[in-house]
Design a protein around this motif. Structure first.
Motif, mmCIF file in Angstrom:
data_model
loop_
_atom_site.group_PDB
_atom_site.id
_atom_site.type_symbol
_atom_site.label_atom_id
_atom_site.label_comp_id
_atom_site.label_asym_id
_atom_site.label_seq_id
_atom_site.Cartn_x
_atom_site.Cartn_y
_atom_site.Cartn_z
ATOM 1 N N ASP A 172 46.641 34.831 40.564
ATOM 2 C CA ASP A 172 46.568 35.279 39.173
ATOM 3 C C ASP A 172 46.206 36.760 39.166
ATOM 4 O OD1 ASP A 172 46.408 35.525 36.485
ATOM 5 O OD2 ASP A 172 44.572 34.350 36.239
ATOM 6 N N ALA A 174 47.014 39.339 36.905
ATOM 7 C CA ALA A 174 47.286 40.108 35.679
ATOM 8 C C ALA A 174 46.389 41.338 35.587
ATOM 9 C CB ALA A 174 47.096 39.209 34.458
ATOM 10 N N LYS A 175 45.087 41.162 35.849
ATOM 11 C CA LYS A 175 44.163 42.290 35.772
ATOM 12 C C LYS A 175 44.380 43.277 36.915
ATOM 13 C CE LYS A 175 40.486 39.764 33.362
ATOM 14 N NZ LYS A 175 39.074 39.329 33.419
ATOM 15 N N GLN A 177 47.219 43.964 38.413
ATOM 16 C CA GLN A 177 48.431 44.746 38.182
ATOM 17 C C GLN A 177 48.201 45.855 37.167
ATOM 18 O OE1 GLN A 177 51.269 41.758 37.088
ATOM 19 N NE2 GLN A 177 51.830 41.272 39.213
ATOM 20 N N HIS A 178 47.209 45.690 36.326
ATOM 21 C CA HIS A 178 46.912 46.751 35.355
ATOM 22 C C HIS A 178 46.412 48.011 36.045
ATOM 23 C CE1 HIS A 178 45.800 48.576 31.564
ATOM 24 N NE2 HIS A 178 44.566 48.790 32.016
#
Length: 342
Positions: A172, A174-175, A177-178
């Motif tokens: 997971d 998502a953070k 990739q930011h």
């Protein structure tokens, strides 16, 4: 369509979110600075590494530890460039995040080992010419175990924290990739990187302070004024070199930590520019100081002298007169013993 040079650096507003032309131009210019700066840094680190590997005068224990630091910085810069355009594959993002955290910890571990070696060298060698260390290989193995092995233990702890924060779902991202997959999640980053780096920096500062005190004490013990000035110059040159390298690396790490924990765009800009240029800055510090340049010039003079003596030897006659002309001995110049009378 985004390419490698115009890809956005995360931490800025999304390019598809209605940015003005001026903001898009600034973001593209920053991305170009990051890529070009990292490319120049990679070349500079390779040049510095080759410099320390070519000259035998630099291949001592301190120089070998510095070569390991340069190798770790090279890997940091190389992995950093991979994430500039953003990483979409979750597995690659996880691999990049863990690899960068390990290599960054390796940089600080080798920096600690280098400052400790400087302190022990100042403490054990009270003369201008250092004594040969009979256990140099044993000391290097200890430094290598600390420099490359300690980050593995810290990385294992970061993996456990990452799994706990993601509730067992490691992919997971998502953070991550930011932030271009340059950092892990909050707990793994704080407890697996920030706190260990703070401990290592405290150790580095302590060794630098003790090295300065020891250098001042050993310099004051020298009786001859010229020897005292030469020792002060050599000791303080090495001390200030390590101080500059520590300041450069720790400043970039501090900007990255502030950018990750606060999310302020100004810290992201400073971190991206600083990280892209830190390699060339460190390479210039370690490869273009006066001590290394002196070794350069001494080696060139030695080669020029050998070449000139080799050319002149072709025209020298063979016999006692040639031995006399090539000799610098006062015994031969004064004709001792006295030649027989004719």
């Amino acid at each position: 369509m985004e390419n490698f040079y115009t890809a956005r650096v995360h931490g800025f507003p999304n390019l598809t979110g209605g940015l003005s032309a001026e903001q898009m131009t600034q973001e593209g210019a920053l991305s170009l600075v990051v890529v070009l700066g990292s490319s120049v840094s990679l070349v500079g680190l390779v040049f510095a590494f080759i410099t320390y590997s070519l000259f035998s005068d630099l291949r001592n224990l301190s120089g070998t530890a510095l070569m390991n630091l340069l190798a770790a910085l090279f890997m940091v810069q190389l992995l950093y460039v991979i994430g500039v355009g953003g990483v979409q594959d979750p597995e690659l993002c996880i691999a990049l995040g863990f690899s960068l955290q390990y290599i960054r910890l390796t940089v600080f571990c080798w920096l600690t080992a280098m400052t400790y070696d400087m302190y022990s060298s100042f403490r054990d060698n009270l003369n201008l010419v250092p004594m040969a260390d009979p256990q140099i290989s044993y000391s290097f193995w200890k430094y290598s175990l600390f420099g490359w092995g300690t980050p593995l233990l810290l990385l294992a702890g970061a993996i456990v924290l990452q799994l706990r924060q993601k509730a067992g779902n490691l992919l997971d991202t998502a953070k991550m990739q930011h932030t271009n997959c340059w950092f892990l999640d909050h707990d793994a980053f704080v407890f697996g990187f920030v706190l260990p780096v703070l401990v290592l920096l405290v150790a580095v500062i302590v060794f630098l302070a003790r090295s300065a005190v020891t250098a001042r004490f050993t310099v004051s013990m020298q009786v001859d004024r010229r020897t005292r000035e030469k020792m002060r110059r050599k000791r303080y040159l090495q001390l200030f070199l390590f101080l500059k390298v520590t300041a450069l690396i720790s400043t970039v790490a501090a900007l990255g930590a502030l950018a990750k924990l606060t999310g302020i765009n100004a810290f992201w800009v400073a971190f991206n520019v600083g990280h892209g240029l830190q390699g060339i800055a460190v390479a210039l510090c370690v490869a273009c100081n006066c001590q290394v340049l002196k070794i350069y010039t001494r080696t060139m003079r030695r080669r020029r002298r050998c070449n000139s003596s080799g050319k002149a030897a072709k025209y020298w006659p063979v016999g006692p007169s040639s031995e006399l002309s090539k000799s610098a001995s006062l015994q031969l110049l004064t004709w001792e013993p006295t030649p027989d009378a004719v």
